[in-house]
Each structure stands twice: as structure tokens, then as C-alpha cells.
Write a protein that holds these residues in place. Structure first.
Motif, PDB file in Angstrom:
ATOM      1  N   VAL A  85      26.451 -55.923  49.821  1.00  0.00           N
ATOM      2  CA  VAL A  85      27.185 -55.042  50.743  1.00  0.00           C
ATOM      3  C   VAL A  85      27.878 -53.926  49.975  1.00  0.00           C
ATOM      4  CG1 VAL A  85      29.214 -54.911  52.254  1.00  0.00           C
ATOM      5  CG2 VAL A  85      27.517 -56.713  52.597  1.00  0.00           C
ATOM      6  N   PHE A  86      28.567 -54.293  48.881  1.00  0.00           N
ATOM      7  CA  PHE A  86      29.310 -53.307  48.096  1.00  0.00           C
ATOM      8  C   PHE A  86      28.376 -52.240  47.526  1.00  0.00           C
ATOM      9  CE2 PHE A  86      30.704 -51.963  43.834  1.00  0.00           C
ATOM     10  CZ  PHE A  86      31.860 -51.270  44.191  1.00  0.00           C
ATOM     11  N   LEU A  87      27.291 -52.658  46.884  1.00  0.00           N
ATOM     12  CA  LEU A  87      26.373 -51.702  46.252  1.00  0.00           C
ATOM     13  C   LEU A  87      25.654 -50.849  47.287  1.00  0.00           C
ATOM     14  CD1 LEU A  87      24.871 -53.967  43.441  1.00  0.00           C
ATOM     15  CD2 LEU A  87      26.459 -52.054  43.160  1.00  0.00           C
ATOM     16  N   PHE A  88      25.283 -51.452  48.422  1.00  0.00           N
ATOM     17  CA  PHE A  88      24.582 -50.686  49.454  1.00  0.00           C
ATOM     18  C   PHE A  88      25.491 -49.599  50.022  1.00  0.00           C
ATOM     19  CE2 PHE A  88      22.954 -50.049  53.823  1.00  0.00           C
ATOM     20  CZ  PHE A  88      21.669 -49.657  53.503  1.00  0.00           C
ATOM     21  N   LEU A 136      22.169 -64.081  59.513  1.00  0.00           N
ATOM     22  CA  LEU A 136      22.236 -62.628  59.681  1.00  0.00           C
ATOM     23  C   LEU A 136      20.940 -62.112  60.292  1.00  0.00           C
ATOM     24  CD1 LEU A 136      23.838 -61.589  56.264  1.00  0.00           C
ATOM     25  CD2 LEU A 136      24.988 -61.999  58.444  1.00  0.00           C
ATOM     26  N   ASP A 137      21.069 -61.197  61.245  1.00  0.00           N
ATOM     27  CA  ASP A 137      19.898 -60.635  61.922  1.00  0.00           C
ATOM     28  C   ASP A 137      19.412 -59.389  61.185  1.00  0.00           C
ATOM     29  OD1 ASP A 137      17.961 -60.526  63.889  1.00  0.00           O
ATOM     30  OD2 ASP A 137      19.172 -59.263  65.214  1.00  0.00           O
ATOM     31  N   GLN A 138      19.189 -59.538  59.867  1.00  0.00           N
ATOM     32  CA  GLN A 138      18.744 -58.428  59.027  1.00  0.00           C
ATOM     33  C   GLN A 138      18.177 -59.003  57.729  1.00  0.00           C
ATOM     34  OE1 GLN A 138      17.270 -55.676  58.663  1.00  0.00           O
ATOM     35  NE2 GLN A 138      18.852 -54.565  59.802  1.00  0.00           N
ATOM     36  N   PHE A 139      17.308 -58.220  57.040  1.00  0.00           N
ATOM     37  CA  PHE A 139      16.689 -58.744  55.821  1.00  0.00           C
ATOM     38  C   PHE A 139      17.563 -58.548  54.583  1.00  0.00           C
ATOM     39  CE2 PHE A 139      15.329 -54.342  55.517  1.00  0.00           C
ATOM     40  CZ  PHE A 139      15.269 -54.080  54.159  1.00  0.00           C
ATOM     41  N   PHE A 140      18.727 -57.893  54.746  1.00  0.00           N
ATOM     42  CA  PHE A 140      19.705 -57.811  53.672  1.00  0.00           C
ATOM     43  C   PHE A 140      21.094 -57.878  54.294  1.00  0.00           C
ATOM     44  CE2 PHE A 140      18.970 -53.498  55.098  1.00  0.00           C
ATOM     45  CZ  PHE A 140      20.220 -52.893  55.069  1.00  0.00           C
ATOM     46  N   ILE A 164      17.440 -48.697  46.466  1.00  0.00           N
ATOM     47  CA  ILE A 164      16.301 -49.554  46.773  1.00  0.00           C
ATOM     48  C   ILE A 164      16.337 -50.843  45.939  1.00  0.00           C
ATOM     49  CG2 ILE A 164      14.625 -48.614  45.097  1.00  0.00           C
ATOM     50  CD1 ILE A 164      12.571 -48.681  47.423  1.00  0.00           C
ATOM     51  N   SER A 165      16.968 -50.791  44.759  1.00  0.00           N
ATOM     52  CA  SER A 165      17.087 -51.987  43.924  1.00  0.00           C
ATOM     53  C   SER A 165      18.136 -52.962  44.455  1.00  0.00           C
ATOM     54  CB  SER A 165      17.453 -51.597  42.485  1.00  0.00           C
ATOM     55  OG  SER A 165      16.438 -50.809  41.901  1.00  0.00           O
ATOM     56  N   THR A 166      18.987 -52.510  45.358  1.00  0.00           N
ATOM     57  CA  THR A 166      20.017 -53.377  45.926  1.00  0.00           C
ATOM     58  C   THR A 166      19.452 -54.319  46.981  1.00  0.00           C
ATOM     59  OG1 THR A 166      21.721 -51.703  45.541  1.00  0.00           O
ATOM     60  CG2 THR A 166      22.212 -53.382  47.187  1.00  0.00           C
ATOM     61  N   THR A 167      18.494 -53.861  47.760  1.00  0.00           N
ATOM     62  CA  THR A 167      18.006 -54.645  48.895  1.00  0.00           C
ATOM     63  C   THR A 167      16.609 -55.233  48.707  1.00  0.00           C
ATOM     64  OG1 THR A 167      17.165 -52.615  49.927  1.00  0.00           O
ATOM     65  CG2 THR A 167      19.404 -53.301  50.510  1.00  0.00           C
TER      66      THR A 167
END
Length: 320
Positions: free
Chosen positions: A99-102, A172-176, A72-75
Motif C-alpha cells: 500500500v505504501f509503495l503503491f 480483498l477484492d483485488q489482486f494487490f 510495476i515492481s510493487t504489484t
């Protein structure tokens, strides 16, 4: 290959068009984020401080709490910062790190959930061999294998994704930053290498999912044969929270990535992303502590200890 194929920054999808609604999103995400950190932190601390909980099941639960806090801290913090400052920008390096951490945390969570299912299978279906099979060395080795393999897996995915030239903008079509959304910006067929790796990964994950389902079929068959109601209740109290977490995590992720293209929209993508990336870390502590009496007692004892210590300190300082 020109440098123009690699943008210096990306634009993320905002949750709202007006700054007032973005501030509301900031407040909501701040509440969820703090609840996730507090809940997972309490579980982690309670297990570490209570020697009665130093068992394989709780050892893996500590790892899961760490993963949830990292995931949760990644995004969420970057999304909150963008809403607070009314911006959409994330740097190229920041996007790569996200991307890597997620990928690390999501893959590690799935691996830990598989290991925890195996732990419950051995504990319930083969209780006489539990101490031999799930000894401390085996638990550490399984956790280390999960973390190590997910790190290598994330390196491969991140390197593959960011080696693909991007020719269709930087929105990007996303919030992260998420791999499928980045691949949508790629040039022609340059993304097929990463798609091939994703297909292989999906096949492996499907095999793990089948193993998980078969494990729980055996677990429930064994539990239903337990003669005493108290024994069945205790077995269910350790299995049902894990099954609920697995169901929440897998169902939302599977629907998000396998939904028909006709159902795809920015609003739906945002909702699904919140369900599989933000919601599980926040509700996992609640799910695990609701039915597990040992964990509930340990968390309650920790909270009361913190309250009494804060009341004692000012009093003791007054008379020093």
C-alpha cells in the motif's frame, strides 16, 4: 481494541480458478513486467549516456521511468508468485508495504506528469524565458518536492488505513493491496477518518488536473500559431506522447474509482486495476519513443552499441 481486529494476513483476489489459467496469468504478467523493465531501463540508460538529452524534459522523463519501474515492481511480482505457487496469501506487513509503495509511486507519477506539463508550457508558450525558469536547480527542486511530498502523503494514508480495525474478514477484492478494498473490511464508521483524507486528496488532484488541462489548452493554441509545419511537428512530437500518457493514466484511474456501484464486479475491478497499475508502466516507454526522434535515435544507438560490444568481447578474448 483487541488484536483480533488486525489480521496476520490477507487473501488477494486470484485471476483464475484453475491452476492452468493461473500459470497463463503468470506468463502474461511476466512478459509485461519484463517489457516494462526493459523499455524503461533503455530510456533511462539512453538519456543518462547521451549528453544531448541532458535537458529538463528528459530529466523528468528519467524520474518517470524510475517511477514506472517501481510502480510495476510493487504489484506484479507478488501477483505472479501467487499464481505460480497457487496461493492467495499476502502477509499483513507485506500488504502494508505494498500500500505504501503503491501510493508513493502513483502519486509521484501524477506529480511528475503535472511538472512535465508545466515544463512543456514554459518551453512552448514562453520559450525566451525557458532557460531562466527551468534551470537545473529549479528542476532538481521540483523533482525533490514531488518525491518528498508523495512520501509524506503515503505515510499518512498508510498509517490511517492500517490503524482502522477490520471486522469483516481478510479477503480483498483485488489482486494487490489497495486502500479502498482494505477499508471495505473496516468496522462501522472507523474508516471515516481515512475517507476524509481521500476526499481532500481528490479535491487537490482535481485542482492539479484542471491546471493540466488549462496548460494544454494554452500549449495547443500556441502551437497552432507556429507558421512553419516543421515547427508545429516538433512541438507536437514532444507534447502528444506526454498527453497520451496523462490520458491513459487519469482516465483509467478516474473510471476505476468513480464508476457507479451497479457496475462493480470482481472481473471489472481486476481489468481496471490492470489498466491503471500495470499497463501504463509497460506502454509509457513505447509512447515516448514512438514520436520523439531524439529519444528514438538515442535508444537505437544504445541498442546497437550493446549488440556490437557483445560481438566484440568474445572475439577479443579469443586472441588475448
Amino acid at each position: 481494541m483487541s488484536n483480533s481486529s488486525f489480521p496476520i494476513e490477507f487473501l488477494l483476489l486470484p485471476f483464475a480458478d484453475t491452476h492452468e489459467l493461473q500459470l497463463l496469468h503468470f506468463v502474461l504478467f511476466l512478459g509485461i513486467y519484463l517489457a516494462a523493465l526493459l523499455g524503461n531501463g533503455l530510456i533511462l540508460t539512453a538519456i543518462v549516456c547521451d549528453h544531448r538529452l541532458h535537458t529538463p524534459m528528459y530529466f523528468f522523463l528519467v524520474n518517470l521511468a524510475l517511477i514506472d519501474m517501481g510502480s510495476i515492481s510493487t504489484t506484479v511480482p507478488k501477483s505472479m508468485a501467487n499464481s505460480l505457487w497457487d496461493t492467495r496469501v499476502i502477509s499483513y506487513a507485506g500488504c502494508g508495504a505494498q500500500v505504501f509503495l503503491f501510493v508513493v509511486f502513483v502519486t509521484a507519477e501524477f506529480s511528475l506528469l503535472i511538472i512535465m506539463a508545466y515544463d512543456r508550457y514554459i518551453a512552448i508558450c514562453k520559450p525566451l524565458h525557458y532557460g531562466t525558469i527551468m534551470d537545473s536547480r529549479a528542476c532538481v527542486n521540483m523533482a525533490a518536492a514531488a518525491w518528498g511530498s508523495t512520501f509524506i502523503y503515503a505515510v499518512l494514508h498508510t498509517a490511517n488505513t492500517f490503524s482502522v480495525p477490520l471486522c469483516q474478514g481478510n479477503v480483498l477484492d483485488q489482486f494487490f493491496c489497495e486502500i479502498p478494498q482494505i477499508l471495505k473490511l473496516s468496522c462501522s464508521d472507523a474508516y471515516l477518518r481515512e475517507v476524509g483524507l481521500i476526499v481532500v486528496s481528490v479535491c487537490l488532484l482535481f485542482g492539479c488536473f484542471v491546471f493540466l488541462v488549462l496548460s494544454y489548452v494554452q500549449i495547443f493554441k500556441t502551437v497552432l500559431r507556429i507558421p512553419s509545419q516543421q515547427g508545429r511537428h516538433k512541438a507536437f512530437s514532444t507534447c502528444l506522447p506526454h498527453l497520451a500518457v496523462v490520458s491513459l493514466f487519469t482516465s483509467t484511474a478516474i473510471f476505476a474509482y468513480l464508476k457507479p456501484p451497479s457496475m462493480s464486479s470482481s472481473s471489472l475491478n481486476l481489468l481496471l486495476a490492470v489498466l491503471y497499475s500495470v499497463l501504463p508502466p509497460a506502454v509509457n516507454p513505447l509512447i515516448y519513443s514512438m514520436r520523439n526522434q531524439e529519444l528514438k535515435v538515442a535508444v537505437r544507438k544504445l541498442i546497437w552499441g550493446m549488440i556490437f560490444s557483445t560481438h566484440k568481447n568474445p572475439f577479443s578474448l579469443q586472441y588475448q
